[in-house]
Write an enzyme that holds these catalytic residues in place. Sequence first.
Site, PDB file in Angstrom:
ATOM      1  N   CYS A  83       0.793  -1.230   0.000  1.00  0.00           N
ATOM      2  CA  CYS A  83       0.000   0.000   0.000  1.00  0.00           C
ATOM      3  C   CYS A  83       0.826   1.281   0.000  1.00  0.00           C
ATOM      4  O   CYS A  83       0.715   2.110  -0.899  1.00  0.00           O
ATOM      5  CB  CYS A  83      -0.933   0.024   1.220  1.00  0.00           C
ATOM      6  SG  CYS A  83      -1.930  -1.450   1.413  1.00  0.00           S
ATOM      7  N   LYS A 142      -8.875   6.189   2.500  1.00  0.00           N
ATOM      8  CA  LYS A 142      -7.556   5.800   3.032  1.00  0.00           C
ATOM      9  C   LYS A 142      -6.448   6.735   2.547  1.00  0.00           C
ATOM     10  O   LYS A 142      -6.407   7.117   1.377  1.00  0.00           O
ATOM     11  CB  LYS A 142      -7.260   4.363   2.601  1.00  0.00           C
ATOM     12  CG  LYS A 142      -5.844   3.891   2.874  1.00  0.00           C
ATOM     13  CD  LYS A 142      -5.694   2.434   2.502  1.00  0.00           C
ATOM     14  CE  LYS A 142      -4.240   1.971   2.589  1.00  0.00           C
ATOM     15  NZ  LYS A 142      -4.101   0.526   2.422  1.00  0.00           N
ATOM     16  N   HIS A 144      -2.655   6.614   4.398  1.00  0.00           N
ATOM     17  CA  HIS A 144      -1.521   5.704   4.629  1.00  0.00           C
ATOM     18  C   HIS A 144      -0.204   6.260   4.106  1.00  0.00           C
ATOM     19  O   HIS A 144       0.663   5.513   3.629  1.00  0.00           O
ATOM     20  CB  HIS A 144      -1.798   4.331   4.010  1.00  0.00           C
ATOM     21  CG  HIS A 144      -1.128   3.221   4.780  1.00  0.00           C
ATOM     22  ND1 HIS A 144      -1.046   1.922   4.310  1.00  0.00           N
ATOM     23  CD2 HIS A 144      -0.501   3.211   5.982  1.00  0.00           C
ATOM     24  CE1 HIS A 144      -0.408   1.168   5.187  1.00  0.00           C
ATOM     25  NE2 HIS A 144      -0.057   1.933   6.213  1.00  0.00           N
ATOM     26  N   HIS A 351      -2.542  -2.610  -5.615  1.00  0.00           N
ATOM     27  CA  HIS A 351      -1.634  -3.729  -5.924  1.00  0.00           C
ATOM     28  C   HIS A 351      -2.469  -5.004  -5.959  1.00  0.00           C
ATOM     29  O   HIS A 351      -3.697  -4.954  -5.861  1.00  0.00           O
ATOM     30  CB  HIS A 351      -0.495  -3.836  -4.896  1.00  0.00           C
ATOM     31  CG  HIS A 351      -0.961  -3.822  -3.474  1.00  0.00           C
ATOM     32  ND1 HIS A 351      -1.640  -4.872  -2.903  1.00  0.00           N
ATOM     33  CD2 HIS A 351      -0.875  -2.861  -2.515  1.00  0.00           C
ATOM     34  CE1 HIS A 351      -1.936  -4.573  -1.659  1.00  0.00           C
ATOM     35  NE2 HIS A 351      -1.497  -3.350  -1.389  1.00  0.00           N
TER      36      HIS A 351
END
Length: 585
Positions: A83, A142, A144, A351
Amino acid sequence: ASCLLLCFRRSLLTPLIFCLLLQPPLTQLSIVKQPNIVLLMADDLGIGDVGCYGNDTIRTPNIDRLAKEGVKLTQHIAAAPLCTPSRAAFLTGRYPLRSGMDAVNDYRVIFWNGGSGGLPPNETSFAKILQQQGYSTGLIGKWHQGVNCKSRTDYCHHPLKHGFDYFYGMPFTLISDCQPTEPPEMDRAFRRKLWLYTQMIGLVIFTATLGRLTGLISVRWKTLSCLAGFSLLFFLSWFSSYGFVRYWNCIMMRNYEVTEQPMVTDRTTALILRESTSFIERNKHKPFLLFLSFLHSHTPLLTTEKFLGRSRHGLYGDNVEEMDWMVGQVLDAIDKEGLKSTTLVYFASDHGGWLERQEGKRQLGGWNGIYRGGKAMGGWEGGIRVPGIFRWPGVLPAGTVIDEPTSLMDIYPTVVHLAGGVLPQDRVIDGRDLMPLLQGTVEHSEHEFLFHYCGIHLHAVRWHQKDSGAIWKAHYVTPIFRPLGAGACYDRGFCPCFGEGVTHHDPPLLFDLSRDPSEAKPLSADTEPLFDIVMRKIGRAIEEHRRTLTPVPEQLSLSNVVWKPWLQPCCGTFPFCWCDKEGDN
């Protein structure tokens, strides 16, 4: 009189025809107009989980509709198999190695909201350029990419410091620790070791104390007190972080404000969807960029009751089908505001699917179709080949399939170009503008070589030999699958990038993906006449690529990924961090 009338008409027609000739075609007019841009990114979704990529058991009608109405890419490649580095490359158009967002150790992603690593302030995201071009920019979901650097309120890595006008979502990533009913996921093996060490130290102290009381052991009380103090400090040093993962990492923010700590997972999906459609409605009168970064398809697979038990693939399939429904709701919001023809929509995954993610007999990770490997594997196709779909009615030809190597990094120059911006000239941009390829004005991708890293370690390289159509791929390092013969690292839960868990190949394993997309039959000098030529060509490309790399601070170094209490986002007075500001809504 008739002659005069004829001359008058000609004098009007000549400039009119000249003006019409100067007018660009409709598609170019749309591009110059600065389209709205909606980027939809799934989390850990495998390329084999989507209907339009061959799955006939998970229902994804809305994602499939995007492909039917737009362009589907069949060789869309993530720049990293995890990620944090993949999303850093997506946001900057650069290999994560260039920004220090790839790992030198086993900590390959941002591990804590209270860590100091993250997307460096000197990196220029596509959101920042679009913001400068007059776009309203929003990130929902998200992040991250880190939060703070030196203090709890410097927000140096925060989305608002990287070009987003508005942020609502998780600064971290969804993990099973966020769901009280699920077993812990974060650093599970390490936490077990810490518990074991704590118990062993406690047992030693308890035994020594009993021995002292019974006179069997001659030890001073002062020594026992020091040992007890050490044991307590050791316990507190790790339990203060790992014992409260749900409070430190599972939080929701609106801009700089923490709104839920810990997050209330039962309503997260509804809030993410509400914020996304609301952003479209608020900004319909000016160009906008919406990056909807789904929490879906990542464990613990938060799924509302409406979708539970609907799919043929258990909880994971239910979760993917709910995400597809959310995609449909966003597309409906675009249609409702009359923005369909002026909005470029893009769908992808960060991914490949996580093959090893299982709980008992439950498979909680995705499927990567015919492609070998999965999440965390930097070289094998299953870890990096992802769905890639573009839709822009009237500009991109509907129902088109493009089988050319493209990258998530290509989004950067593509959207910057559409917004009328200029790419940064002081750094290497690895992405390429996709519009000529998507519109069919060129036949081939601009990518001749793509480099596939696992952390900072180069595992594989692909060469697109455009004159022959071959896609050569050389593997220099591959993970060792266990148990032997399995297709993943089930013994570890993640495949490593280096050390005893990998095999170095000399000569490298070579595949022609145009003939062997599953990477099942490695070629050799005996079976492939071009083997030596291909390897020399790829070797020279690696040398040239490495000359473009410059040393940068390592954002995922051990000192940056460890939890630091003074950096922890907190909605109260630390360490009493608890709030629910969405409850009244």
